[in-house]
Design a protein around this motif. Structure first.
Motif, PDB file in Angstrom:
ATOM      1  N   ALA A 377       0.812  -1.221   0.000  1.00 16.74           N
ATOM      2  CA  ALA A 377       0.000   0.000   0.000  1.00 16.74           C
ATOM      3  C   ALA A 377       0.844   1.269   0.000  1.00 16.74           C
ATOM      4  CB  ALA A 377      -0.926  -0.004   1.209  1.00 16.74           C
ATOM      5  N   GLU A 378       2.163   1.126   0.096  1.00 17.47           N
ATOM      6  CA  GLU A 378       3.079   2.273   0.119  1.00 17.47           C
ATOM      7  C   GLU A 378       2.737   3.222   1.266  1.00 17.47           C
ATOM      8  OE1 GLU A 378       3.252   4.078  -3.749  1.00 17.47           O
ATOM      9  OE2 GLU A 378       3.748   2.199  -4.756  1.00 17.47           O
ATOM     10  N   TRP A 379       2.483   2.624   2.427  1.00 16.91           N
ATOM     11  CA  TRP A 379       2.202   3.427   3.610  1.00 16.91           C
ATOM     12  C   TRP A 379       3.452   4.143   4.088  1.00 16.91           C
ATOM     13  CZ3 TRP A 379      -0.455  -1.158   6.521  1.00 16.91           C
ATOM     14  CH2 TRP A 379      -1.794  -1.253   6.122  1.00 16.91           C
ATOM     15  N   ARG A 380       3.262   5.312   4.667  1.00 17.65           N
ATOM     16  CA  ARG A 380       4.322   5.979   5.427  1.00 17.65           C
ATOM     17  C   ARG A 380       4.142   5.538   6.883  1.00 17.65           C
ATOM     18  NH1 ARG A 380       2.337  10.068   2.140  1.00 17.65           N
ATOM     19  NH2 ARG A 380       1.058  10.838   3.882  1.00 17.65           N
ATOM     20  N   CYS A 381       5.039   4.681   7.331  1.00 19.60           N
ATOM     21  CA  CYS A 381       4.895   4.053   8.648  1.00 19.60           C
ATOM     22  C   CYS A 381       5.917   4.595   9.627  1.00 19.60           C
ATOM     23  CB  CYS A 381       5.082   2.540   8.547  1.00 19.60           C
ATOM     24  SG  CYS A 381       3.924   1.743   7.441  1.00 19.60           S
ATOM     25  N   GLY A 382       5.470   4.796  10.846  1.00 16.76           N
ATOM     26  CA  GLY A 382       6.371   5.116  11.933  1.00 16.76           C
ATOM     27  C   GLY A 382       6.497   3.919  12.853  1.00 16.76           C
ATOM     28  N   LEU A 383       7.711   3.406  13.036  1.00 14.36           N
ATOM     29  CA  LEU A 383       7.946   2.264  13.914  1.00 14.36           C
ATOM     30  C   LEU A 383       8.369   2.742  15.289  1.00 14.36           C
ATOM     31  CD1 LEU A 383      10.043  -0.160  11.655  1.00 14.36           C
ATOM     32  CD2 LEU A 383       7.558   0.094  11.766  1.00 14.36           C
ATOM     33  N   LEU A 384       7.829   2.112  16.318  1.00  8.28           N
ATOM     34  CA  LEU A 384       8.261   2.299  17.697  1.00  8.28           C
ATOM     35  C   LEU A 384       8.620   0.917  18.222  1.00  8.28           C
ATOM     36  CD1 LEU A 384       5.424   4.707  18.926  1.00  8.28           C
ATOM     37  CD2 LEU A 384       7.710   5.341  18.112  1.00  8.28           C
ATOM     38  N   VAL A 385       9.891   0.662  18.448  1.00  3.90           N
ATOM     39  CA  VAL A 385      10.361  -0.675  18.826  1.00  3.90           C
ATOM     40  C   VAL A 385      10.748  -0.655  20.293  1.00  3.90           C
ATOM     41  CG1 VAL A 385      11.911  -2.574  18.275  1.00  3.90           C
ATOM     42  CG2 VAL A 385      11.207  -0.986  16.473  1.00  3.90           C
ATOM     43  N   ASP A 386       9.900  -1.235  21.115  1.00  3.63           N
ATOM     44  CA  ASP A 386      10.097  -1.262  22.564  1.00  3.63           C
ATOM     45  C   ASP A 386      11.080  -2.366  22.940  1.00  3.63           C
ATOM     46  OD1 ASP A 386       9.751  -0.865  25.283  1.00  3.63           O
ATOM     47  OD2 ASP A 386       7.865  -1.972  25.380  1.00  3.63           O
ATOM     48  N   GLU A 387      11.814  -2.138  24.052  1.00  3.95           N
ATOM     49  CA  GLU A 387      12.799  -3.120  24.525  1.00  3.95           C
ATOM     50  C   GLU A 387      13.665  -3.595  23.363  1.00  3.95           C
ATOM     51  OE1 GLU A 387      13.321  -3.458  27.532  1.00  3.95           O
ATOM     52  OE2 GLU A 387      11.472  -2.989  28.583  1.00  3.95           O
ATOM     53  N   ALA A 388      14.181  -2.630  22.615  1.00  2.00           N
ATOM     54  CA  ALA A 388      14.868  -2.928  21.356  1.00  2.00           C
ATOM     55  C   ALA A 388      16.154  -3.710  21.552  1.00  2.00           C
ATOM     56  CB  ALA A 388      15.152  -1.632  20.597  1.00  2.00           C
ATOM     57  N   HIS A 389      16.667  -3.765  22.772  1.00  2.00           N
ATOM     58  CA  HIS A 389      17.879  -4.558  22.999  1.00  2.00           C
ATOM     59  C   HIS A 389      17.624  -6.046  22.749  1.00  2.00           C
ATOM     60  CE1 HIS A 389      15.718  -4.788  26.841  1.00  2.00           C
ATOM     61  NE2 HIS A 389      16.311  -5.959  26.999  1.00  2.00           N
ATOM     62  N   ASN A 390      16.347  -6.453  22.790  1.00  2.00           N
ATOM     63  CA  ASN A 390      16.003  -7.856  22.514  1.00  2.00           C
ATOM     64  C   ASN A 390      15.961  -8.177  21.026  1.00  2.00           C
ATOM     65  OD1 ASN A 390      15.510  -8.961  25.179  1.00  2.00           O
ATOM     66  ND2 ASN A 390      13.692  -7.646  25.271  1.00  2.00           N
ATOM     67  N   LEU A 391      15.971  -7.154  20.178  1.00  2.00           N
ATOM     68  CA  LEU A 391      15.710  -7.395  18.760  1.00  2.00           C
ATOM     69  C   LEU A 391      16.816  -8.204  18.093  1.00  2.00           C
ATOM     70  CD1 LEU A 391      13.837  -6.958  16.396  1.00  2.00           C
ATOM     71  CD2 LEU A 391      14.917  -4.734  15.982  1.00  2.00           C
ATOM     72  N   ILE A 392      18.052  -8.049  18.525  1.00  2.00           N
ATOM     73  CA  ILE A 392      19.139  -8.807  17.906  1.00  2.00           C
ATOM     74  C   ILE A 392      18.892 -10.303  18.057  1.00  2.00           C
ATOM     75  CG2 ILE A 392      21.606  -9.367  18.035  1.00  2.00           C
ATOM     76  CD1 ILE A 392      22.087  -6.451  18.863  1.00  2.00           C
ATOM     77  N   GLU A 393      18.633 -10.728  19.285  1.00  2.00           N
ATOM     78  CA  GLU A 393      18.437 -12.160  19.517  1.00  2.00           C
ATOM     79  C   GLU A 393      17.140 -12.656  18.898  1.00  2.00           C
ATOM     80  OE1 GLU A 393      20.144 -15.573  20.359  1.00  2.00           O
ATOM     81  OE2 GLU A 393      21.068 -13.617  20.739  1.00  2.00           O
ATOM     82  N   ARG A 394      16.088 -11.843  18.978  1.00  2.00           N
ATOM     83  CA  ARG A 394      14.832 -12.245  18.360  1.00  2.00           C
ATOM     84  C   ARG A 394      14.987 -12.397  16.846  1.00  2.00           C
ATOM     85  NH1 ARG A 394       9.767 -11.496  20.456  1.00  2.00           N
ATOM     86  NH2 ARG A 394       9.177 -12.395  18.450  1.00  2.00           N
ATOM     87  N   ALA A 395      15.689 -11.467  16.222  1.00  2.00           N
ATOM     88  CA  ALA A 395      15.866 -11.531  14.773  1.00  2.00           C
ATOM     89  C   ALA A 395      16.725 -12.725  14.379  1.00  2.00           C
ATOM     90  CB  ALA A 395      16.498 -10.240  14.267  1.00  2.00           C
ATOM     91  N   ARG A 396      17.708 -13.059  15.186  1.00  2.00           N
ATOM     92  CA  ARG A 396      18.487 -14.266  14.902  1.00  2.00           C
ATOM     93  C   ARG A 396      17.569 -15.484  14.855  1.00  2.00           C
ATOM     94  NH1 ARG A 396      23.465 -12.718  18.957  1.00  2.00           N
ATOM     95  NH2 ARG A 396      24.875 -11.840  17.385  1.00  2.00           N
ATOM     96  N   GLY A 397      16.619 -15.535  15.773  1.00  5.33           N
ATOM     97  CA  GLY A 397      15.675 -16.645  15.753  1.00  5.33           C
ATOM     98  C   GLY A 397      14.776 -16.635  14.534  1.00  5.33           C
ATOM     99  N   MET A 398      14.353 -15.437  14.098  1.00  2.00           N
ATOM    100  CA  MET A 398      13.486 -15.329  12.926  1.00  2.00           C
ATOM    101  C   MET A 398      14.160 -15.866  11.674  1.00  2.00           C
ATOM    102  SD  MET A 398      12.047 -11.459  13.392  1.00  2.00           S
ATOM    103  CE  MET A 398      11.490 -10.837  14.979  1.00  2.00           C
ATOM    104  N   TYR A 399      15.472 -15.698  11.585  1.00  3.45           N
ATOM    105  CA  TYR A 399      16.190 -16.072  10.366  1.00  3.45           C
ATOM    106  C   TYR A 399      17.100 -17.285  10.582  1.00  3.45           C
ATOM    107  CZ  TYR A 399      14.159 -11.854   8.592  1.00  3.45           C
ATOM    108  OH  TYR A 399      13.239 -10.910   8.190  1.00  3.45           O
ATOM    109  N   SER A 400      16.700 -18.120  11.534  1.00  4.57           N
ATOM    110  CA  SER A 400      17.353 -19.404  11.763  1.00  4.57           C
ATOM    111  C   SER A 400      16.327 -20.519  11.552  1.00  4.57           C
ATOM    112  CB  SER A 400      17.918 -19.482  13.191  1.00  4.57           C
ATOM    113  OG  SER A 400      18.917 -18.502  13.411  1.00  4.57           O
ATOM    114  N   ALA A 401      16.816 -21.736  11.403  1.00  4.70           N
ATOM    115  CA  ALA A 401      15.906 -22.872  11.207  1.00  4.70           C
ATOM    116  C   ALA A 401      16.605 -24.158  11.645  1.00  4.70           C
ATOM    117  CB  ALA A 401      15.483 -22.978   9.745  1.00  4.70           C
ATOM    118  N   SER A 402      15.803 -25.126  12.063  1.00  8.11           N
ATOM    119  CA  SER A 402      16.332 -26.423  12.503  1.00  8.11           C
ATOM    120  C   SER A 402      15.503 -27.549  11.910  1.00  8.11           C
ATOM    121  CB  SER A 402      16.302 -26.533  14.032  1.00  8.11           C
ATOM    122  OG  SER A 402      17.125 -25.574  14.641  1.00  8.11           O
ATOM    123  N   LEU A 403      16.136 -28.696  11.769  1.00  9.08           N
ATOM    124  CA  LEU A 403      15.444 -29.934  11.412  1.00  9.08           C
ATOM    125  C   LEU A 403      15.663 -30.927  12.541  1.00  9.08           C
ATOM    126  CD1 LEU A 403      16.173 -30.387   7.593  1.00  9.08           C
ATOM    127  CD2 LEU A 403      14.065 -29.607   8.682  1.00  9.08           C
TER     128      LEU A 403
END
Length: 769
Positions: A377-403
């Motif tokens: 939709a080409e929105w103009r979005c404003g992000l507010l990222v709370d407790e952003a110190h957690n984002l590194i570890e959370r993002a690692r989980g988002m882009y990891s995978a296991s079998l």
């Protein structure tokens, strides 16, 4: 030649809509049905479109931007491709599995999109007719299925105008809502008489970032009211500048993203306090919103999926008119009143709400809903990222995978005969990756995914997908589906394997059991496009230092601004002491355990009250707890355990009663290390018996080497071990002082806390002994 659209360019449209959204609104009917396959990720779609376009000869045109008007409605979008020689407009869709199982509502939506693009193309280029092509690209095999229709411009124009007419009443309502919203936000006042100390500085920086379209990392101490100090200025930044300025166009949406459920509740409460006249939605996970978790998402199985698209308009209209925030319970009530699925009603309302409160994965994950909607939709979005110190570890989980080999073994025992050969081939390719030796924990690393395993993986994805799509109603496919989702996630990560990730095989206890992992180490390359799409982004936390560490690993641009809000608290409020006589190093833990427990008892005697004691592991916690109980049975104690339920966590926190006395034992970095609020004398002190450094093991050492290669030798150890550990220390200590009236003590129980390299990472307002 077709008649062109009315020339009303001088009159601004009352509402602008993307082609996909127009067709979503007008082109679906009947049951909700997600049996065909999970939606391909954005990366899947991009790769599939590129593969199809690469097969087309010149002068094929990719991503043709088209727009048109009907009365007060402007419609815009990008057609996937156009062949001017064949006069063929293509709408390209990626999929997995048997196309014959595609739900009717999905096919109807795709044709609707092709028809709208077809008319916009005819109107723009003066074409009397055009051939429309739906091109379905199967991701696993690369096979194209092409469906064709030749349509006249007159037919396409009629279909276009019919859709616009059906959408226009809603569009006029939305335009009126937007005008009223912007007018109300321009007058929005802070709900309290004045800001807390430090809160105004923080809020002003957030406002400038959101208004001017910048990225900001803001470190602000716990207890100053960060939630309200981000939402209030972000909402004030939504109305465009008057008179209009191209550099200050305002915001279409504000997304408040957090890693914790408690953070969502705080945001919803703050929005209620603001009373801003905006539509607010709480996005929740599917498993939390599902009314029938034991049933499949289709009309044959679930009553809330049956006729979903027929009942959706009434549910959507009521939700849009709700004076209350669409939190989990409010949205559920509306959904059940109209007998539609609460989860998918929430997905629909994400298109129409001004503020969305949800988990960070809704924007940053590879298949994130909010990111996909904003891109479309080409929105103009404003992000507010709370407790952003957690984002590194959370993002690692988002882009990891296991079998999981245990899951695979169980599946092979139960799988239908049609899958036997496919699963046998996957099993052989999997076993070929096994580490040498039979000892548990043995690992083998790979720079690339071996070709034989990649082929077996893709074959299994395709075969299992087809088996699932062809399963008769009522068939128990839970196990097969669970493993298929694992395969899909692993295949996606395998396609993007690079220096940011590690592929390894680990031998588990059990005959022949080998787990396969793709571990993301540096999520920057995945997150950078997410930050780039947002108009503005503010990342905030009590622990966002050092700046380079977060900027490098999160993929933030070099011009990201930073703010360190001075603490409103003084050194007289918090006594910070270092136990120089204690070492919590692995080799010293046994010998220092008595001194550690004696210190807990001595502090409790000096100032009786409620304390938290943090340890590096459950094993270390348990040994200290047992010794304290033996030596000081007079001190009440309670302890965190593995896998606590929500009720158990609430009972644990309830022990910290006002005026109470005792010591709660917890693991550093766990659920009690941040995000809990125990004001006043509910908590008067904390013991931190660890530096919080991650365990030295093969994976973390590999992470250190990879970070050294990317960011320099000097930073590798700090990025892998020191900075993540000290974030946990500061977060845990931050539980003690929550307001200007709080008083307390923090014991740092390791002699290394006195080293200069570590002291510089502690908050500047702390006064150490």
């Amino acid at each position: 030649m077709p008649a062109a659209l009315p020339d009303d360019a001088a009159t601004p449209p009352g509402y602008t809509v993307a082609v996909r959204l127009l067709c979503d609104f007008t082109g679906r009917s009947g049951d909700l049905d997600v049996r065909f396959s999970p939606s391909p990720t954005a990366q899947d779609g991009i790769a599939g479109h590129a593969a199809v376009a690469a097969r087309r000869p010149a002068p094929y045109q990719r991503e043709v931007t088209l727009s048109g008007r009907w009365q007060g409605l402007a419609v815009r979008g990008r057609a996937d491709g156009y062949d001017p020689v064949a006069n063929r407009l293509e709408e390209i869709k990626t999929h997995r599995g048997d196309l014959a199982r595609q739900p009717a509502h999905q096919r109807a939506l795709h044709w609707a999109q092709a028809e709208v693009y077809g008319w916009l193309l005819c109107a723009e280029r003066g074409l009397a007719e055009v051939e429309l092509a739906l091109v379905y690209y199967e991701l696993s095999s690369g096979v194209e299925t092409v469906l064709l229709q030749r349509r006249s411009a007159a037919e396409l124009r009629q279909a276009f105008e019919d859709r616009c007419q059906r959408f226009l009443a809603w569009a006029e309502q939305e335009a009126a809502h937007r005008r009223a919203r912007d007018a109300a936000l321009a007058r929005l006042a802070f709900p309290f008489g004045d800001f807390r100390p430090g809160q105004r500085v923080f809020a002003e920086a957030v406002f400038r970032a959101q208004r001017d379209g910048r990225r900001l990392m803001a470190q602000a101490p716990t207890g100053i009211g960060k939630t309200l100090a981000t939402l209030f200025p972000a909402l004030r930044a939504c109305p465009p500048a008057v008179p209009p300025r191209p550099d200050r166009p305002g915001l279409d949406r504000v997304f408040y993203l957090t890693a914790r459920t408690s953070g969502r509740r705080l945001a919803l409460d703050a929005l209620q306090q603001l009373g801003a006249g905006v539509r607010v939605l709480e996005l929740v996970a599917r498993d939390k919103a599902c009314e029938y978790p034991d049933r499949a998402c289709n009309g044959e199985s679930c009553p809330l999926a049956r006729g979903f698209y027929d009942r959706l308009p009434a549910a959507r209209a009521q939700a849009a008119a709700s004076p209350q925030a669409l939190d989990r319970e409010t949205l559920r009530g509306i959904a059940l009143q109209h007998q539609v699925c609460p989860y998918y009603l929430g997905q629909e309302m994400a298109r129409w709400c001004d503020v969305v409160v949800g988990d960070v994965n809704h924007w940053f994950d590879g298949s994130a809903l909010l990111f996909a909607l904003a891109l479309e939709a080409e929105w103009r979005c404003g992000l507010l990222v709370d407790e952003a110190h957690n984002l590194i570890e959370r993002a690692r989980g988002m882009y990891s995978a296991s079998l999981d080999p245990w899951l695979f073994a169980e599946l092979r025992r139960q799988a239908p005969a049609v899958l036997k050969r496919t699963l046998d081939r996957l099993n052989r390719a999997w076993k070929a990756l096994a580490p040498e030796g039979e000892e548990t924990g043995a690992r083998r690393e790979f720079d690339t995914v071996p070709e034989a395993f990649s082929r077996a993986l893709q074959e299994a994805v395709s075969a299992i997908g087809e088996t699932l799509s062809e399963a008769p109603p009522g068939t128990d496919t839970a196990l097969l589906q669970r493993f298929w989702f694992e395969l899909l996630a692993f295949a996606r990560r395998a396609e993007t394997l690079a220096a940011h990730s590690l592929f390894d095989a680990t031998r588990l206890a059990g005959r022949g059991m080998v787990q396969l992992d793709i571990r993301n180490l540096v999520p920057a390359s995945f997150l950078a496009p997410r930050f780039a799409l947002a108009r503005a982004a503010v990342l905030f936390s009590a622990t966002l230092r050092p700046e380079d560490y977060h900027r490098d690993l999160l993929g933030l641009p070099a011009d990201t601004a930073s703010l360190d809000v001075p603490s409103p608290y003084g050194g007289e409020q918090l006594e910070v002491r270092i136990a120089h006589h204690i070492s919590t190093r692995w080799q010293h833990r046994e010998s220092s355990l008595r001194a550690l427990v004696d210190l807990l008892g001595a502090q409790f005697d000096r100032a009786p009250g409620n304390y938290l004691a943090f340890f590096s592991s459950f094993d270390y916690l348990q040994r200290a707890l047992e010794l304290l109980v033996e030596l000081r049975p007079d001190i009440p104690v309670w302890a965190q355990s593995r896998g606590m339920s929500e009720a158990e966590r609430e009972a644990y926190l309830a022990r910290f009663a006002a005026g109470g006395r005792g010591i709660g034992f917890a693991v550093l970095g766990g659920v009690f290390g941040e995000g809990i609020d125990l004001p006043g004398d509910r908590l008067i002190g904390a013991f931190i018996a660890t530096l919080g450094l991650p365990q030295v093991n093969a994976v973390n050492e590999r992470l250190k080497l990879r970070l050294q290669a990317l960011y320099g030798t000097a930073r590798g150890y700090d990025y892998a071990y020191v900075f993540p550990g000290f974030q946990k220390v500061v977060q845990a200590a931050g539980r003690v002082i929550r307001s200007g009236s709080d008083r307390g003590t923090v014991w740092l129980m390791d002699d290394r806390f006195d080293q200069a390299r570590y002291r510089r990472l502690l908050p500047g307002w702390w006064v150490l002994d």
